[in-house]
Design a protein around this motif. Structure first.
Motif, PDB file in Angstrom:
ATOM      1  N   VAL A  20       0.722  -1.135   0.090  1.00 49.72           N
ATOM      2  CA  VAL A  20       0.036   0.129  -0.006  1.00 49.72           C
ATOM      3  C   VAL A  20       1.029   1.212   0.212  1.00 49.72           C
ATOM      4  O   VAL A  20       0.610   2.119  -0.691  1.00 49.72           O
ATOM      5  CB  VAL A  20      -0.874  -0.015   1.184  1.00 49.72           C
ATOM      6  N   ILE A  21       1.959   1.076   0.943  1.00 42.64           N
ATOM      7  CA  ILE A  21       2.659   2.235   0.907  1.00 42.64           C
ATOM      8  C   ILE A  21       3.486   2.839  -0.245  1.00 42.64           C
ATOM      9  O   ILE A  21       3.432   3.744  -0.728  1.00 42.64           O
ATOM     10  CB  ILE A  21       3.695   2.351   2.187  1.00 42.64           C
ATOM     11  N   PHE A  22       3.927   1.738  -0.968  1.00 47.46           N
ATOM     12  CA  PHE A  22       4.595   1.907  -2.238  1.00 47.46           C
ATOM     13  C   PHE A  22       3.911   2.020  -3.523  1.00 47.46           C
ATOM     14  O   PHE A  22       4.062   3.073  -4.395  1.00 47.46           O
ATOM     15  CB  PHE A  22       5.705   1.135  -2.430  1.00 47.46           C
ATOM     16  N   PHE A  23       3.036   1.102  -3.748  1.00 49.30           N
ATOM     17  CA  PHE A  23       2.168   1.118  -4.957  1.00 49.30           C
ATOM     18  C   PHE A  23       1.230   2.282  -5.112  1.00 49.30           C
ATOM     19  O   PHE A  23       1.112   2.541  -6.395  1.00 49.30           O
ATOM     20  CB  PHE A  23       1.709  -0.336  -5.241  1.00 49.30           C
ATOM     21  N   ILE A  24       0.517   2.315  -4.112  1.00 47.54           N
ATOM     22  CA  ILE A  24      -0.544   3.632  -4.250  1.00 47.54           C
ATOM     23  C   ILE A  24       0.094   4.667  -4.731  1.00 47.54           C
ATOM     24  O   ILE A  24      -0.364   5.302  -5.697  1.00 47.54           O
ATOM     25  CB  ILE A  24      -1.477   3.552  -2.969  1.00 47.54           C
ATOM     26  N   PRO A  25       1.022   5.266  -4.104  1.00 45.45           N
ATOM     27  CA  PRO A  25       1.612   6.521  -4.485  1.00 45.45           C
ATOM     28  C   PRO A  25       1.990   6.605  -5.809  1.00 45.45           C
ATOM     29  O   PRO A  25       1.896   7.504  -6.626  1.00 45.45           O
ATOM     30  CB  PRO A  25       2.706   6.813  -3.577  1.00 45.45           C
ATOM     31  N   LEU A  26       2.845   5.391  -6.356  1.00 47.43           N
ATOM     32  CA  LEU A  26       3.383   5.243  -7.540  1.00 47.43           C
ATOM     33  C   LEU A  26       2.301   5.368  -8.465  1.00 47.43           C
ATOM     34  O   LEU A  26       2.394   5.782  -9.661  1.00 47.43           O
ATOM     35  CB  LEU A  26       3.892   3.779  -7.331  1.00 47.43           C
ATOM     36  N   TYR A  27       1.115   4.678  -8.253  1.00 45.86           N
ATOM     37  CA  TYR A  27       0.072   4.524  -9.198  1.00 45.86           C
ATOM     38  C   TYR A  27      -0.516   5.930  -9.596  1.00 45.86           C
ATOM     39  O   TYR A  27      -0.666   6.159 -10.870  1.00 45.86           O
ATOM     40  CB  TYR A  27      -0.981   3.646  -8.956  1.00 45.86           C
ATOM     41  N   TYR A  28      -0.462   6.623  -8.303  1.00 48.29           N
ATOM     42  CA  TYR A  28      -1.166   7.982  -8.739  1.00 48.29           C
ATOM     43  C   TYR A  28      -0.388   8.859  -9.423  1.00 48.29           C
ATOM     44  O   TYR A  28      -0.552   9.762 -10.268  1.00 48.29           O
ATOM     45  CB  TYR A  28      -1.491   8.552  -7.275  1.00 48.29           C
ATOM     46  N   ILE A  29       0.941   8.825  -9.098  1.00 48.49           N
ATOM     47  CA  ILE A  29       2.007   9.503  -9.897  1.00 48.49           C
ATOM     48  C   ILE A  29       1.861   9.203 -11.491  1.00 48.49           C
ATOM     49  O   ILE A  29       1.924  10.239 -12.246  1.00 48.49           O
ATOM     50  CB  ILE A  29       3.576   9.300  -9.377  1.00 48.49           C
ATOM     51  N   ALA A  30       2.052   8.162 -11.652  1.00 44.74           N
ATOM     52  CA  ALA A  30       1.723   7.378 -13.120  1.00 44.74           C
ATOM     53  C   ALA A  30       0.472   7.916 -13.913  1.00 44.74           C
ATOM     54  O   ALA A  30       0.618   8.511 -14.900  1.00 44.74           O
ATOM     55  CB  ALA A  30       1.774   5.945 -13.215  1.00 44.74           C
ATOM     56  N   LYS A  31      -0.454   7.988 -13.028  1.00 41.56           N
ATOM     57  CA  LYS A  31      -1.797   8.499 -13.569  1.00 41.56           C
ATOM     58  C   LYS A  31      -1.790  10.008 -13.797  1.00 41.56           C
ATOM     59  O   LYS A  31      -2.267  10.296 -14.804  1.00 41.56           O
ATOM     60  CB  LYS A  31      -2.932   8.222 -12.402  1.00 41.56           C
ATOM     61  N   TYR A  32      -1.109  10.446 -12.925  1.00 40.94           N
ATOM     62  CA  TYR A  32      -0.991  12.110 -13.119  1.00 40.94           C
ATOM     63  C   TYR A  32      -0.232  12.366 -14.334  1.00 40.94           C
ATOM     64  O   TYR A  32      -0.498  13.399 -15.222  1.00 40.94           O
ATOM     65  CB  TYR A  32      -0.211  12.697 -11.980  1.00 40.94           C
ATOM     66  N   GLN A  33       1.007  11.842 -14.592  1.00 39.47           N
ATOM     67  CA  GLN A  33       1.840  11.859 -15.828  1.00 39.47           C
ATOM     68  C   GLN A  33       0.954  11.499 -16.958  1.00 39.47           C
ATOM     69  O   GLN A  33       1.432  12.460 -18.035  1.00 39.47           O
ATOM     70  CB  GLN A  33       3.188  11.177 -15.789  1.00 39.47           C
ATOM     71  N   TYR A  34       0.501  10.566 -17.075  1.00 38.23           N
ATOM     72  CA  TYR A  34      -0.489  10.179 -18.161  1.00 38.23           C
ATOM     73  C   TYR A  34      -1.462  11.214 -18.673  1.00 38.23           C
ATOM     74  O   TYR A  34      -1.318  11.747 -19.732  1.00 38.23           O
ATOM     75  CB  TYR A  34      -1.283   9.042 -17.742  1.00 38.23           C
ATOM     76  N   SER A  35      -2.010  11.839 -17.573  1.00 44.34           N
ATOM     77  CA  SER A  35      -3.063  12.767 -18.036  1.00 44.34           C
ATOM     78  C   SER A  35      -2.252  14.072 -18.400  1.00 44.34           C
ATOM     79  O   SER A  35      -2.860  15.133 -19.089  1.00 44.34           O
ATOM     80  CB  SER A  35      -4.213  13.015 -16.968  1.00 44.34           C
ATOM     81  N   TYR A  36      -1.134  14.539 -17.691  1.00 52.40           N
ATOM     82  CA  TYR A  36      -0.610  15.758 -17.986  1.00 52.40           C
ATOM     83  C   TYR A  36      -0.038  15.744 -19.427  1.00 52.40           C
ATOM     84  O   TYR A  36       0.226  16.694 -20.089  1.00 52.40           O
ATOM     85  CB  TYR A  36       0.625  15.504 -16.927  1.00 52.40           C
ATOM     86  N   SER A  37       0.503  14.542 -19.914  1.00 47.70           N
ATOM     87  CA  SER A  37       0.784  14.489 -21.221  1.00 47.70           C
ATOM     88  C   SER A  37      -0.239  14.729 -22.386  1.00 47.70           C
ATOM     89  O   SER A  37       0.041  15.468 -23.266  1.00 47.70           O
ATOM     90  CB  SER A  37       1.446  12.972 -21.683  1.00 47.70           C
ATOM     91  N   ARG A  38      -1.371  14.788 -21.930  1.00 46.71           N
ATOM     92  CA  ARG A  38      -2.636  14.847 -22.690  1.00 46.71           C
ATOM     93  C   ARG A  38      -2.652  16.514 -22.926  1.00 46.71           C
ATOM     94  O   ARG A  38      -2.706  17.076 -23.700  1.00 46.71           O
ATOM     95  CB  ARG A  38      -3.745  14.351 -22.144  1.00 46.71           C
ATOM     96  N   GLN A  39      -2.458  17.006 -21.632  1.00 48.95           N
ATOM     97  CA  GLN A  39      -2.441  18.435 -21.286  1.00 48.95           C
ATOM     98  C   GLN A  39      -1.503  19.024 -22.539  1.00 48.95           C
ATOM     99  O   GLN A  39      -1.760  20.504 -22.845  1.00 48.95           O
ATOM    100  CB  GLN A  39      -2.144  18.718 -19.926  1.00 48.95           C
TER     101      GLN A  39
END
Ligand code: ADP
Length: 448
Positions: free
Chosen positions: A21-40
């Motif tokens: 939980v400690i490692f993967f959840i923040p990592l998942y959200y960072i990836a998701k943010y980068q993914y939508s940022y590239s759309r921006q």
């Protein structure tokens, strides 16, 4: 029933889940943010182009002007821009035009193509009113492969960690199982006569060593208790042996001289009565000792002054010449105690003061402590006194100074041990001070 091994596994799983939980959840959200940022980023580039094409100086779009615009577009990683103007393709870095480009539907919102690209196809108008087809394609492969590698590495590390944990857990479990088995074996085999807790060079965890020490102490305590019990039975048998011997002897005398010697007969019967009385007293005391109930003693309001006066009255009936002075510095002196047990304590102590007081006056006093929490009762006589070395022994069962049995009918050596046991029940304390051949003072402290 719970098993240590299962509990250990459970705890490891909890810890690993936490790591997950400690490692993967923040990592998942960072990836998701980068993914939508590239759309921006695609939208920002499109906005830039729209603004450039609407400027007056770009009314007539020549290839040079288009390349100038390309050069001015802020650099965005992995973003390719293609422009179709007057049937001619322009690319930012003269890169190849992908085959699928013309198949992309125009004026559509951003779509994801096989999950690896963001693309945008938009038709804009130049100052001359000509169509400008703009294709923006953001390659997500680098981003994806970065996260793929990152998740892969984490996943592998996690699996390795799980394997390592299982290995460590099993090793740890195996290390203490023999110790537990040893303790179990010893616990099954030890008894009061064999106290063999040798550890056979086995190394123990300190927790298990404490258990072994507790076992040892417990067995020692039990051994001591069993010895006390044996001593007690020996003492009782010894106490009973003498009167039984006397009774037997006098019975024989009576049988033999029943008709011939009336005087001897009277003397024998008197001796028999005295011994039987003596035995009765002993049995009464023993029964009293065994019946003192540590748990179920009820407490009530006891007027200690009244209780002491009662005891003095009873004792002076049998010893009319005895002087007993009594002074209570608190009246009424009420304490939370048990009348019967308290009376037994006071009676035994005053009785002794009379018995061993050489017929001198006995002085009794009651005082209260400064905090009004305790009352202190002192019983002082000016009699035979007790030698200093014997003071700690007089509370032991069957201990009599001089050791002789029932000397002049004085007692069995049980009175003070009864007093001690009662005071344990009543939360009281007793102490004694004495000057040999001069005086003895017993001090009893009772909770109010
Ligand atoms: P006993 O029934 O023999 O009096 P206790 O337990 O009451 O037994 O007393 C134990 C011994 O302590 C007595 O045998 C006696 O020698 C000694 N003792 C008790 N009270 C006094 C006292 N007030 N003065 C001198 N010796 C005493």
């Amino acid at each position: 029933m719970k098993k240590i091994s299962t509990e250990l596994t459970k705890n490891y799983i909890y810890i690993l889940s936490l790591v997950l939980v400690i490692f993967f959840i923040p990592l998942y959200y960072i990836a998701k943010y980068q993914y939508s940022y590239s759309r921006q980023e695609i939208y920002s580039s499109l906005k830039f182009l729209e603004r450039e094409f609407s400027e007056e100086e770009n009314r007539v779009l020549t290839p040079e002007k288009l390349y100038d615009i390309f050069n001015e577009i802020p650099e965005v990683g992995d973003l390719s821009i293609y422009i179709l103007h007057k049937d001619k393709f322009f690319t930012k870095n003269n890169s190849d035009i992908p085959d699928f480009l013309l198949t992309l539907p125009s004026n559509r919102k951003i779509k994801l193509f096989k999950n690896q690209y963001w693309f945008l196809h938009k038709t804009l108008k130049s100052g001359e009113g000509k169509n400008i087809e703009v294709f923006l394609i953001k390659d997500l492969n680098t981003l994806f492969s970065f996260y793929e590698q990152l998740f892969g590495a984490f996943g592998t590390a996690l699996i390795l960690l799980i394997c390592l944990c299982i290995y460590i857990m099993k090793k740890f479990y195996k290390s203490f199982i023999p110790q537990l088995e040893f303790i179990q074996k010893k616990a099954d085999s030890i008894n009061l006569n064999s106290l063999d807790l040798k550890t056979e060079n086995m190394e123990f965890y300190s927790e298990f060593t404490s258990i072994l020490i507790s076992y040892e102490n417990m067995i020692k305590r039990l051994q001591k208790q069993s010895e006390i019990q044996k001593d007690f039975v020996n003492n009782v048998s010894h106490e009973l042996k003498t009167p039984i011997f006397i009774i037997k002897s006098y019975s024989k005398l009576i049988k033999k001289y029943f008709n011939s010697d009336k005087e001897l007969l009277v003397e024998s019967v008197e001796a028999l009565t005295s011994e039987v009385n003596n035995m009765e007293k002993l049995i009464e005391k023993l029964l009293f000792l065994s019946r003192i109930d540590y748990q179920n003693t009820t407490k009530e309001e006891v007027d200690l002054t009244e209780l002491v006066e009662d005891v003095i009255q009873e004792i002076t009936i049998f010893n009319p010449k005895q002087i007993v002075n009594f002074k209570s510095y608190i009246t009424p002196c009420t304490i939370n105690s048990n009348w019967v047990l308290c009376k037994q304590v006071v009676r035994n102590i005053v009785d002794n003061a009379v018995k061993y007081g050489n017929n001198n006056p006995v002085n009794i006093e009651i005082i209260e402590d400064n905090n009004h929490e305790f009352v202190t009762l002192t019983v002082k006589d000016s009699g035979v006194g007790i030698k200093e070395e014997e003071l700690p022994l007089i509370f032991d069962k069957f201990y009599r100074i001089g050791g002789s049995r029932s000397e002049e009918g004085k007692g069995h050596g049980l009175g003070l041990s009864i007093v001690k046991s009662i005071l344990d029940v009543l939360d009281g304390k007793i102490s004694v001070s004495s000057i040999y051949n001069q005086e003895t003072t017993f001090t009893i402290k009772l909770k109010k």
